[in-house]
Design a protein around this motif. Structure first.
Motif, PDB file in Angstrom:
ATOM      1  N   LEU A  20     -12.815   2.134 -18.385  1.00  0.00           N
ATOM      2  CA  LEU A  20     -12.316   2.391 -16.888  1.00  0.00           C
ATOM      3  C   LEU A  20     -13.320   1.594 -16.130  1.00  0.00           C
ATOM      4  O   LEU A  20     -12.841   0.808 -15.178  1.00  0.00           O
ATOM      5  CB  LEU A  20     -12.424   3.855 -16.511  1.00  0.00           C
ATOM      6  CG  LEU A  20     -11.863   4.265 -15.117  1.00  0.00           C
ATOM      7  CD1 LEU A  20     -11.108   5.749 -15.483  1.00  0.00           C
ATOM      8  CD2 LEU A  20     -12.751   4.425 -14.064  1.00  0.00           C
ATOM      9  N   ARG A  55     -12.689  -1.993 -16.314  1.00  0.00           N
ATOM     10  CA  ARG A  55     -11.487  -2.513 -15.637  1.00  0.00           C
ATOM     11  C   ARG A  55     -11.667  -2.761 -14.311  1.00  0.00           C
ATOM     12  O   ARG A  55     -11.444  -3.731 -13.577  1.00  0.00           O
ATOM     13  CB  ARG A  55     -10.302  -1.537 -15.925  1.00  0.00           C
ATOM     14  CG  ARG A  55      -8.976  -1.685 -15.515  1.00  0.00           C
ATOM     15  CD  ARG A  55      -8.408  -3.234 -15.720  1.00  0.00           C
ATOM     16  NE  ARG A  55      -7.913  -3.158 -16.842  1.00  0.00           N
ATOM     17  CZ  ARG A  55      -6.808  -2.989 -17.577  1.00  0.00           C
ATOM     18  NH1 ARG A  55      -6.083  -2.363 -16.875  1.00  0.00           N
ATOM     19  NH2 ARG A  55      -6.707  -2.952 -18.831  1.00  0.00           N
ATOM     20  N   GLU A  95      -6.777   1.700  -5.111  1.00  0.00           N
ATOM     21  CA  GLU A  95      -5.555   1.217  -5.692  1.00  0.00           C
ATOM     22  C   GLU A  95      -5.415   1.335  -7.139  1.00  0.00           C
ATOM     23  O   GLU A  95      -4.306   1.324  -7.866  1.00  0.00           O
ATOM     24  CB  GLU A  95      -5.219  -0.444  -5.051  1.00  0.00           C
ATOM     25  CG  GLU A  95      -3.914  -1.127  -5.617  1.00  0.00           C
ATOM     26  CD  GLU A  95      -2.954  -0.264  -4.710  1.00  0.00           C
ATOM     27  OE1 GLU A  95      -3.233   0.030  -3.342  1.00  0.00           O
ATOM     28  OE2 GLU A  95      -1.898   0.257  -5.161  1.00  0.00           O
ATOM     29  N   LEU A  97      -7.569   3.830  -8.802  1.00  0.00           N
ATOM     30  CA  LEU A  97      -7.956   5.121  -9.110  1.00  0.00           C
ATOM     31  C   LEU A  97      -7.445   5.953  -7.978  1.00  0.00           C
ATOM     32  O   LEU A  97      -7.608   5.486  -6.771  1.00  0.00           O
ATOM     33  CB  LEU A  97      -9.392   5.685  -9.527  1.00  0.00           C
ATOM     34  CG  LEU A  97     -10.089   4.766 -10.533  1.00  0.00           C
ATOM     35  CD1 LEU A  97     -11.746   5.318 -10.465  1.00  0.00           C
ATOM     36  CD2 LEU A  97      -9.615   5.049 -11.794  1.00  0.00           C
ATOM     37  N   VAL A 157      -6.800   7.012 -13.260  1.00  0.00           N
ATOM     38  CA  VAL A 157      -6.152   5.743 -13.309  1.00  0.00           C
ATOM     39  C   VAL A 157      -4.623   5.584 -12.733  1.00  0.00           C
ATOM     40  O   VAL A 157      -3.751   6.546 -13.405  1.00  0.00           O
ATOM     41  CB  VAL A 157      -6.076   5.128 -14.593  1.00  0.00           C
ATOM     42  CG1 VAL A 157      -5.590   3.839 -14.639  1.00  0.00           C
ATOM     43  CG2 VAL A 157      -7.516   4.837 -15.325  1.00  0.00           C
ATOM     44  N   GLN A 158      -4.435   4.991 -11.721  1.00  0.00           N
ATOM     45  CA  GLN A 158      -3.032   5.011 -11.353  1.00  0.00           C
ATOM     46  C   GLN A 158      -2.012   3.924 -11.988  1.00  0.00           C
ATOM     47  O   GLN A 158      -0.823   4.211 -12.265  1.00  0.00           O
ATOM     48  CB  GLN A 158      -2.856   4.435  -9.912  1.00  0.00           C
ATOM     49  CG  GLN A 158      -3.739   5.376  -8.722  1.00  0.00           C
ATOM     50  CD  GLN A 158      -3.549   4.808  -7.442  1.00  0.00           C
ATOM     51  OE1 GLN A 158      -2.506   3.996  -7.017  1.00  0.00           O
ATOM     52  NE2 GLN A 158      -4.605   4.834  -6.692  1.00  0.00           N
ATOM     53  N   ASP A 159      -2.820   2.969 -12.504  1.00  0.00           N
ATOM     54  CA  ASP A 159      -1.916   2.034 -13.337  1.00  0.00           C
ATOM     55  C   ASP A 159      -2.842   1.172 -14.099  1.00  0.00           C
ATOM     56  O   ASP A 159      -3.822   0.663 -13.727  1.00  0.00           O
ATOM     57  CB  ASP A 159      -1.366   0.640 -11.870  1.00  0.00           C
ATOM     58  CG  ASP A 159      -0.181   0.092 -12.510  1.00  0.00           C
ATOM     59  OD1 ASP A 159      -0.096  -0.269 -13.686  1.00  0.00           O
ATOM     60  OD2 ASP A 159       0.795  -0.042 -11.820  1.00  0.00           O
ATOM     61  N   THR A 160      -2.156   0.818 -15.337  1.00  0.00           N
ATOM     62  CA  THR A 160      -3.001   0.434 -16.105  1.00  0.00           C
ATOM     63  C   THR A 160      -2.849  -1.083 -16.505  1.00  0.00           C
ATOM     64  O   THR A 160      -3.215  -1.764 -17.464  1.00  0.00           O
ATOM     65  CB  THR A 160      -2.593   1.185 -17.698  1.00  0.00           C
ATOM     66  OG1 THR A 160      -0.980   0.888 -17.876  1.00  0.00           O
ATOM     67  CG2 THR A 160      -2.923   2.801 -17.630  1.00  0.00           C
ATOM     68  N   SER A 161      -2.130  -1.502 -15.528  1.00  0.00           N
ATOM     69  CA  SER A 161      -1.875  -3.038 -15.628  1.00  0.00           C
ATOM     70  C   SER A 161      -2.817  -3.768 -14.434  1.00  0.00           C
ATOM     71  O   SER A 161      -2.730  -3.350 -13.274  1.00  0.00           O
ATOM     72  CB  SER A 161      -0.330  -3.404 -15.187  1.00  0.00           C
ATOM     73  OG  SER A 161      -0.053  -4.665 -14.860  1.00  0.00           O
ATOM     74  N   LYS A 198      -2.521  -6.781 -13.519  1.00  0.00           N
ATOM     75  CA  LYS A 198      -1.763  -7.619 -12.737  1.00  0.00           C
ATOM     76  C   LYS A 198      -1.081  -6.722 -11.610  1.00  0.00           C
ATOM     77  O   LYS A 198      -1.201  -7.224 -10.464  1.00  0.00           O
ATOM     78  CB  LYS A 198      -0.660  -8.227 -13.753  1.00  0.00           C
ATOM     79  CG  LYS A 198       0.254  -9.338 -12.847  1.00  0.00           C
ATOM     80  CD  LYS A 198       0.987  -9.848 -13.994  1.00  0.00           C
ATOM     81  CE  LYS A 198       2.447  -9.611 -13.681  1.00  0.00           C
ATOM     82  NZ  LYS A 198       3.580 -10.225 -14.736  1.00  0.00           N
ATOM     83  N   SER A 199      -0.816  -5.541 -11.897  1.00  0.00           N
ATOM     84  CA  SER A 199       0.051  -4.880 -11.167  1.00  0.00           C
ATOM     85  C   SER A 199      -0.772  -4.611  -9.913  1.00  0.00           C
ATOM     86  O   SER A 199      -0.410  -4.401  -8.698  1.00  0.00           O
ATOM     87  CB  SER A 199       0.681  -3.448 -11.492  1.00  0.00           C
ATOM     88  OG  SER A 199       1.319  -2.631 -10.726  1.00  0.00           O
ATOM     89  N   ALA A 213      -0.383  -5.602  -5.816  1.00  0.00           N
ATOM     90  CA  ALA A 213      -0.542  -4.521  -4.664  1.00  0.00           C
ATOM     91  C   ALA A 213      -1.666  -5.144  -3.731  1.00  0.00           C
ATOM     92  O   ALA A 213      -1.222  -4.929  -2.412  1.00  0.00           O
ATOM     93  CB  ALA A 213      -0.475  -3.384  -5.220  1.00  0.00           C
ATOM     94  N   ILE A 214      -2.783  -5.228  -3.965  1.00  0.00           N
ATOM     95  CA  ILE A 214      -3.844  -5.615  -3.059  1.00  0.00           C
ATOM     96  C   ILE A 214      -3.419  -6.726  -2.259  1.00  0.00           C
ATOM     97  O   ILE A 214      -3.611  -6.874  -1.268  1.00  0.00           O
ATOM     98  CB  ILE A 214      -5.154  -5.657  -4.046  1.00  0.00           C
ATOM     99  CG1 ILE A 214      -5.665  -4.442  -4.648  1.00  0.00           C
ATOM    100  CG2 ILE A 214      -6.120  -6.372  -3.053  1.00  0.00           C
ATOM    101  CD1 ILE A 214      -6.238  -3.591  -3.517  1.00  0.00           C
ATOM    102  N   GLN A 270      -0.833  -8.051  -1.788  1.00  0.00           N
ATOM    103  CA  GLN A 270       0.371  -7.735  -0.680  1.00  0.00           C
ATOM    104  C   GLN A 270      -0.006  -7.139   0.586  1.00  0.00           C
ATOM    105  O   GLN A 270       0.357  -7.268   1.578  1.00  0.00           O
ATOM    106  CB  GLN A 270       1.667  -7.226  -1.277  1.00  0.00           C
ATOM    107  CG  GLN A 270       2.380  -8.023  -2.327  1.00  0.00           C
ATOM    108  CD  GLN A 270       3.555  -7.343  -3.121  1.00  0.00           C
ATOM    109  OE1 GLN A 270       3.332  -6.027  -3.285  1.00  0.00           O
ATOM    110  NE2 GLN A 270       4.587  -8.191  -3.545  1.00  0.00           N
ATOM    111  N   ALA A 271      -0.893  -6.120   0.187  1.00  0.00           N
ATOM    112  CA  ALA A 271      -1.509  -5.302   1.331  1.00  0.00           C
ATOM    113  C   ALA A 271      -2.295  -6.407   2.139  1.00  0.00           C
ATOM    114  O   ALA A 271      -2.325  -6.123   3.353  1.00  0.00           O
ATOM    115  CB  ALA A 271      -2.290  -4.162   0.879  1.00  0.00           C
TER     116      ALA A 271
END
Lengths: 166, 852
Positions: free
Chosen positions: A91, A94, A124, A126, A131-135, A137-138, A142-143, A145-146
Motif C-alpha cells: 500500500l 502504491r 483519492e 485511501l 484503499v478506494q481504488d486498486t487501479s 490509472k483510475s 481522478a486527480i 480531472q480535479a
C-alpha cells in the motif's frame, strides 16, 4: 453497543524526513492535537533509531508500525489489530508510485512545496485507512480531472487583481 | 488627489475614475496581497534558526489574522493553505477553523478542496464547531460535480462524528446505489465509517449491498468487500446472511488468478493483490466455524497457496493472507500442513519482513498445530541469532512455546546462550521463561540447579524479584542437592556480589546450609575448602556493600544469625556483627539486629529451635495463564518473613491492646518493637515469638487474593513438622470444651495431640452465633503464659453468621514443653447490631488430656 476495536484499522500515516521533519500526517482516528504531537514525536524517534538492516515492522504502544524509507523520506503507517503487514508495505509503495507518476520522479522537495497535492492524492487513494481504488490509472485520472476543475475555476485575473489592487 | 478630483469633477466618468483612484490609494497603503503559499514555504525554509522561523511564522500569522478579519473571500483559500503548512510545522492554527468552514461553503472548487482538507486537519469531533460542516457536506453530497461529492464523502468518511454520520447516513446510502462507480466506491468506504461510528445504522445499508459484488469496477469491488467484511465482523446475523456470497467470492478470486495480464491492476505479475487479499480476508470470516463454507473455499485456497509467485513481497503478502485464512477456518488437515509449510519456507526467506511475519503466525498456531510447528524448531532457534530485535523476540517466545520434555536439554542450551548475548530488554523475560521451562521439564535435579545457577550468574540482575522466593523454595526442596547448591552459590558471589537476586538466594542458602559448606560435604563436585570466617567475610561484605539493597542486607544479616547455630568457632564474631547493626540507620536492619541480639542475650535457650533448618515447603500453583508458580502468600515478597525468627512485628495497636490482656504475674511485658505498617499477608500472620505476648492478630478482614488459596500453612516452627495439614495421629478421646459463651457468641475448643511430639497440642476453635444478626469483622486473639508458645493460624472467615447457620474455625497450635497446666486468655472483637463489641475472658477449663 460499544464501538469495538476493529480487526484491521489504519490509525494514521506519517511522512517525515531523516532529520525528523514532518511532511504529512493523516489521522484516521480522532485524536487531539496535543496527543498527535506527542505520538508523532515519539514514533519518529523510534523509527529514526532503526538500523537499515532491520525489518520494516515494529511494535509501538499497542500498535503495529509498518515503515519504509524512500530516499530521504520515511513513510510510516500505524495499524491496529491483525492486519497483514506485507500488504501494507504494498500500500505504501502504491502511494509512492502515485506521487511519482504525478510529480514525475518525485523527491522530498515536491512534497514539501506541494503538500496539499500530496494530501489530495492520498485522499483519492485511501479513505478511512482503506484503499478506494486498486487501479493506479483510475486514481491518477481522478486527480487530473480535479486539478482541471480547479484551474477552470480560477477566473482570469487582471493585472490589478494580481497586485491586490482590485 | 483632491486636486485631481476637482479637476475632473465635470464629467461623470472622470469622477468615477477618480473615486476609484482615491479609494485605491487607501488600498495600496492598507493591504498588500497576501504572499503565495509556495513563496511562504520558500521564505520559511531560509530561516537559519528556530527563533528566526518562529518570527517569520508569527508575522505571517498576524497578516493572515487581519486578512481573515477583513473577510476577504479572494485570498481566504491561500491563507488557509499557508496556515495548514504552518500547522504541520507545529504552530497553532485553531483560528483558521471557521475559515475552513467558510471555504467549504464557497462555490469554488479550489476553496472547497482546501476547506475540506483544512477541516480534516484542524477540526475533530471533540470540537462542536465541526457540526457546522454537516449542512455543507449534505449539500455537497448532492452536488452536480462528482468531485465535490467525492470531497464530501471523503471528509465524512475520515472524520465524521457520530452525530454527523447519523444525519448524513441516508445520503451515503443513496450514493451507494448510484451507477457512478467513482461515487459508489467512495460511498462504500464512507458507509464503513458510518457503521463504525453508529453501529445501529448498519441495517439500513443492507439493501444496497445486494448487487455490489456484480460490479466489474475493481474500485467498487474492493470497497464493497471492505464494507461486507465490516458488516460481517460486527453482526452474526449479517455474517449468516452473507455466507451465501462465498461461491461468488471464490469465483471472483479465481478469475483474478486465472485471468491474463491486466495492466491496470497488475503488480509484478499479480493481478490486483489488494483485492485478492481483501477477498481472502472476507472468506476467512465467512468460513470460520462453518464447515460448508470452509469446504467451498478449500480448492481456491489450495490453488492460491500453490500458484502464487513468491519472488516478490506482493506474492508473499497474498500467501500470508492465505495462510491466515487456512489456519482460521475449518480446513482439512492437508491444507493446514500446506499452510504451516509455507510459513516454514518463509522462515528461510532472505527477506526479514517475511521471517518476521512467519514467526508471528507460527506463534499463533503453535498451540493448535504444535507438532507441525515443532518440525521447524531448528530454524526458529536459528532466528534467535537474528540481528533484528522484533525477530529475536518472536523467536524467543516461540522457542519457549516449543520446549518440551524431549528437547529440553538442547533447547535450554540455545536459550541460555541467547540469555548471555541478548539485549537487556529481553533478559528478564528470558530468565523467567527459562525458570518456568526448567521447572516443568528438568531431566534431573542437578541439571535444574545448574540451570538456575547459570541464569543467576549470567543475568542475575535482570531476574525478577518474584523469582527469588520461588528459587529458594526449589532449592529447599531439593534436599540431596543442598551441599552442591550452597557451594556453587558461594563460589558465584565470591567474585561478584552486585547482582541482587543472585546474592539474595546465595545469602539465604549460606545461612541455611553453611554447615555443609564448611564441612566440605559436597558429592556432586570437588568440595571446596572454606572456613567459617571466610563465609562470614563474604556475608559481611554484602552487608557493607553500597550495591546491596536493603532487602539484600536483610537476607545477609539473617543468614549470619542463622550460622550462629551452624558454626562452632565464630559465634562471638556473629554476636558482634549482630550487635553492631543494632544501631544501623536502616530501620529494617536495625530491628532485625535488635531482635537477634535479644535472642542471644535473653532467649538463648530458644535460639537453636528458632534457627532450625527449614522444612520442605509445600507448593501452591496459581491458575493464571502465565502459570507462574507461586508459593503461598507468606513466602512473598521475601521469605524472611516466614523464617525464624520472624522479623515483622505485630501492628502496634494490637500489641498495645494485648498488653491489657496479660495481667498475670507470670507473664512479662512485651519487648517494645518499632512500629511498622506491615500489611497483613494473605496467609496467617506470623508469630512474634520473641515477645511474651505470644499473640497474633489475625487480620481482621483480610480476604486472600483469589489466586492464592489458603491451603498451605506457613512453615510450622515449633516442632519441625512439615506444612501438612493437621495430623490426626491420636484420635479424639480428648473432650472438647466451651471456652466462652456470652451474648449469643459461643466458642468451642476441640483438641488433638501429636504422637510424634507430646509437647504439642492443637486446638481448633469454633465460633458460632445464635443471635438474629451476623457478627462481622470477628477477630479472635489469645495469650498464654510464658512457658508456653502459641501459633494462631488464619481463621476461616471474619463473619459469624446469625442463627448458628455457620461457624468460624481457627486453629491454635500450642507448645507446652514443660507440661504445665494450660491456661489461656482470649480477647474477642467484632461488630454486631451496628456497634463495636469487645470482650476479654480467661479459659481455665482445659481438660488434663490436652496438656499432660
Amino acid at each position: 453497543m460499544l464501538e469495538e476495536s476493529r480487526e484491521e484499522l489504519m490509525r494514521f500515516m506519517l511522512l517525515f524526513s531523516r532529520q525528523g521533519k514532518l511532511r504529512l500526517q493523516k489521522w484516521y482516528l480522532a485524536t487531539s492535537d496535543k496527543e498527535r504531537k506527542k505520538m508523532v514525536r515519539e514514533l519518529m524517534q523510534v523509527v529514526l533509531a532503526r538500523k537499515p538492516k532491520m525489518c520494516s515492522f515494529l511494535e509501538w504502544r499497542d500498535l503495529k508500525v509498518v515503515y519504509k524509507r524512500y530516499a530521504s523520506l520515511y513513510f510510516c503507517c500505524a495499524i491496529e489489530g491483525q492486519d497483514n503487514e506485507l500488504i501494507t508495505l504494498e500500500l505504501i509503495h502504491r502511494y509512492v508510485e502515485l506521487l511519482d507518476k504525478y510529480f514525475g520522479s518525485v523527491c522530498e522537495l515536491d512534497i514539501i512545496f506541494n503538500f496539499e497535492k500530496a494530501y489530495f492524492i492520498l485522499d483519492e487513494f485511501l479513505m478511512g485507512g482503506d484503499v478506494q481504488d486498486t487501479s493506479k490509472k483510475s486514481v491518477l485520472k481522478a486527480i487530473e480531472q480535479a486539478d482541471l476543475l480547479q484551474e477552470e475555476d480560477e477566473s482570469p485575473r487582471s493585472v490589478l487583481e494580481e497586485m491586490g489592487l482590485a | 488627489l483632491s486636486r485631481g478630483y476637482k479637476k475632473t469633477k465635470c464629467t461623470d466618468f472622470g469622477r468615477k475614475k477618480c473615486e476609484h483612484l482615491y479609494l485605491m490609494s487607501f488600498h495600496i497603503q492598507r493591504m498588500p496581497a497576501p504572499i503565495r503559499l509556495r513563496e511562504l514555504i520558500r521564505t520559511i525554509r531560509t530561516a537559519r534558526t528556530q527563533a528566526e522561523e518562529r518570527e517569520m511564522i508569527q508575522k505571517e500569522c498576524a497578516a493572515i489574522r487581519s486578512s481573515f478579519r477583513e473577510e476577504d473571500n479572494t485570498y481566504r483559500c491561500r491563507n488557509v493553505a499557508k496556515l495548514l503548512y504552518m500547522h504541520m510545522l507545529g504552530y497553532p492554527a485553531h483560528f483558521g477553523q471557521l475559515e475552513c468552514l467558510k471555504l467549504i461553503a464557497s462555490q469554488k472548487f479550489t476553496d472547497k478542496r482546501i476547506g475540506y482538507l483544512g477541516a480534516m486537519l484542524l477540526l475533530d469531533e471533540r470540537q462542536d464547531v465541526h457540526l457546522l460542516m454537516t449542512n455543507c457536506i449534505k449539500n455537497d453530497l448532492n452536488h452536480s460535480t462528482q468531485f465535490v461529492q467525492g470531497l464530501a464523502l471523503c471528509t465524512l468518511g475520515c472524520m465524521g462524528s457520530s452525530e454527523m454520520c447519523r444525519d448524513l447516513a441516508g445520503e451515503v446510502e443513496k450514493l451507494l446505489k448510484t451507477s457512478n462507480s467513482y461515487l459508489r466506491k467512495k460511498a462504500a468506504l464512507c458507509a464503513v465509517h458510518v457503521i463504525r461510528k453508529v453501529p445501529e445504522l448498519m441495517e439500513m445499508f443492507l439493501p444496497a449491498t445486494k448487487n455490489l459484488l456484480n460490479e466489474k469496477n475493481h474500485g467498487v469491488l474492493h470497497t464493497s468487500v471492505v464494507l461486507l467484511t465490516e458488516m460481517c465482523e460486527r453482526s452474526p446475523d449479517m455474517l449468516a446472511h452473507f455466507r451465501k456470497l462465498v461461491p461468488q467470492l471464490v469465483r471472483i478470486l479465481k478469475n483474478l488468478i486465472m485471468s491474463g495480464y491486466s495492466p491496470e491492476h497488475d503488480v509484478s505479475g499479480i493481478s490486483d493483490p489488494f483485492l485478492q487479499v481483501r477477498i481472502l480476508r472476507l472468506l476467512r470470516i465467512l468460513g470460520r466455524n462453518d464447515d460448508d463454507s470452509s469446504e467451498a473455499m478449500n480448492d481456491i485456497l489450495a490453488q492460491v497457496a500453490t500458484n502464487t509467485e513468491t519472488s516478490k513481497n506482493v506474492g508473499n503478502a497474498i500467501l500470508y493472507e492465505t495462510v491466515l485464512t487456512i489456519m482460521d477456518i475449518k480446513s482439512e488437515s492437508g491444507l493446514r500442513v500446506l499452510a504451516i509449510n509455507i510459513l516454514g519456507r518463509f522462515l528461510l526467506n532472505n527477506d526479514k519482513n517475511i521471517r518476521y511475519v512467519a514467526l508471528t503466525s507460527l506463534l499463533k498456531t503453535v498451540q493448535t498445530d504444535h507438532n507441525a510447528v515443532q518440525r521447524h524448531r531448528s530454524t526458529i532457534v536459528d532466528c534467535l541469532k537474528d540481528l533484528d530485535v522484533s525477530i529475536k523476540r518472536r523467536a524467543m517466545e516461540l522457542s519457549f512455546a516449543l520446549v518440551n520434555g524431549n528437547n529440553i536439554r538442547g533447547m535450554m542450551k540455545e536459550l541460555l546462550y541467547f540469555l548471555d548475548s541478548c539485549e537487556p530488554e529481553f533478559k528478564a523475560d528470558c530468565a523467567s521463561g527459562i525458570f518456568l521451562a526448567a521447572e516443568k521439564y528438568a531431566p534431573s535435579k542437578r541439571w535444574h540447579i545448574d540451570t538456575i545457577m547459570r541464569v543467576l550468574t549470567t543475568a542475575g540482575s535482570y531476574v525478577r524479584d518474584d523469582a527469588v522466593p520461588n528459587l529458594i523454595q526449589l532449592i529447599t526442596n531439593s534436599v540431596e542437592m543442598h551441599a552442591y547448591t550452597v557451594q556453587r552459590l558461594y563460589k558465584a558471589i565470591l567474585g561478584d556480589y552486585s547482582q541482587q537476586p543472585l546474592v539474595q538466594v546465595a545469602a539465604w542458602c549460606i545461612g541455611e546450609y553453611g554447615d555443609l559448606l564448611v564441612s566440605g560435604q559436597c558429592e556432586e563436585e570437588e568440595p571446596i575448602q572454606v572456613t567459617e570466617d571466610e563465609v562470614l567475610d563474604i556475608l559481611e561484605s554484602v552487608l557493607i556493600s553500597n550495591m546491596s539493597t536493603s532487602v539484600t542486607r536483610g537476607y545477609a544479616l539473617t543468614a549470619i544469625m542463622k550460622l550462629s547455630t551452624r558454626f562452632t568457632c565464630t559465634v562471638n564474631r556473629i554476636k558482634k556483627v549482630v550487635s553492631i547493626y543494632g544501631s544501623s540507620i536502616d530501620v529494617e536492619l536495625q530491628q532485625r539486629a535488635v531482635e537477634y541480639n535479644a535472642l542471644f542475650k535473653k532467649y538463648d535457650h530458644m535460639r537453636s529451635a528458632l534457627l532450625e533448618r527449614m522444612p520442605v515447603m509445600e507448593k501452591v500453583t496459581t491458575n493464571g495463564p502465565t502459570e507462574i508458580v507461586q508459593t503461598n502468600g507468606e513466602t512473598e515478597p521475601a521469605p524472611l518473613e516466614t523464617k525464624p525468627p520472624p522479623s515483622g512485628p505485630q501492628p502496634t495497636s494490637q500489641a498495645n491492646d494485648l498488653l491489657d490482656l496479660l495481667g498475670g504475674n507470670d507473664i512479662t511485658p512485651v519487648i517494645p518493637t518499632a512500629p511498622t505498617s506491615k500489611p497483613s499477608s494473605a496467609g496467617g500472620e506470623l508469630l512474634d515469638l520473641l515477645g511474651d505476648i505470644n499473640l497474633t492478630g489475625a487480620p481482621a478482614a483480610a480476604p486472600a487474593p483469589a489466586s492464592v488459596p489458603q491451603i498451605s500453612q506457613p512453615p510450622f516452627l515449633l516442632d519441625g513438622l512439615s506444612s501438612q495439614p493437621l495430623f490426626n495421629d491420636i484420635a479424639a478421646g480428648i473432650p472438647s470444651i466451651t471456652a466462652y459463651s456470652k451474648n449469643g457468641l459461643k466458642i468451642e475448643f476441640t483438641f488433638e495431640r501429636s504422637n510424634t511430639n507430646p509437647s504439642v497440642t492443637v486446638i481448633t476453635i469454633q465460633a458460632s452465633n445464635s443471635t438474629e444478626l451476623d457478627m462481622t469483622d470477628f477477630v479472635f486473639q489469645a495469650a498464654v503464659p510464658k512457658t508456653f508458645q502459641l501459633q494462631l493460624l488464619s481463621p476461616s472467615s471474619s463473619i459469624v453468621p446469625a442463627f448458628n447457620t455457620g461457624t468460624i474455625t481457627q486453629v491454635i497450635k500450642v507448645l507446652n514443653p514443660q507440661k504445665q497446666q494450660l491456661r489461656m486468655r482470649i480477647k474477642l472483637t467484632y461488630n454486631h447490631k451496628g456497634s463495636a463489641m469487645q470482650d476479654l475472658a480467661e479459659v481455665n477449663n482445659f481438660p488434663p488430656q490436652s496438656w499432660q
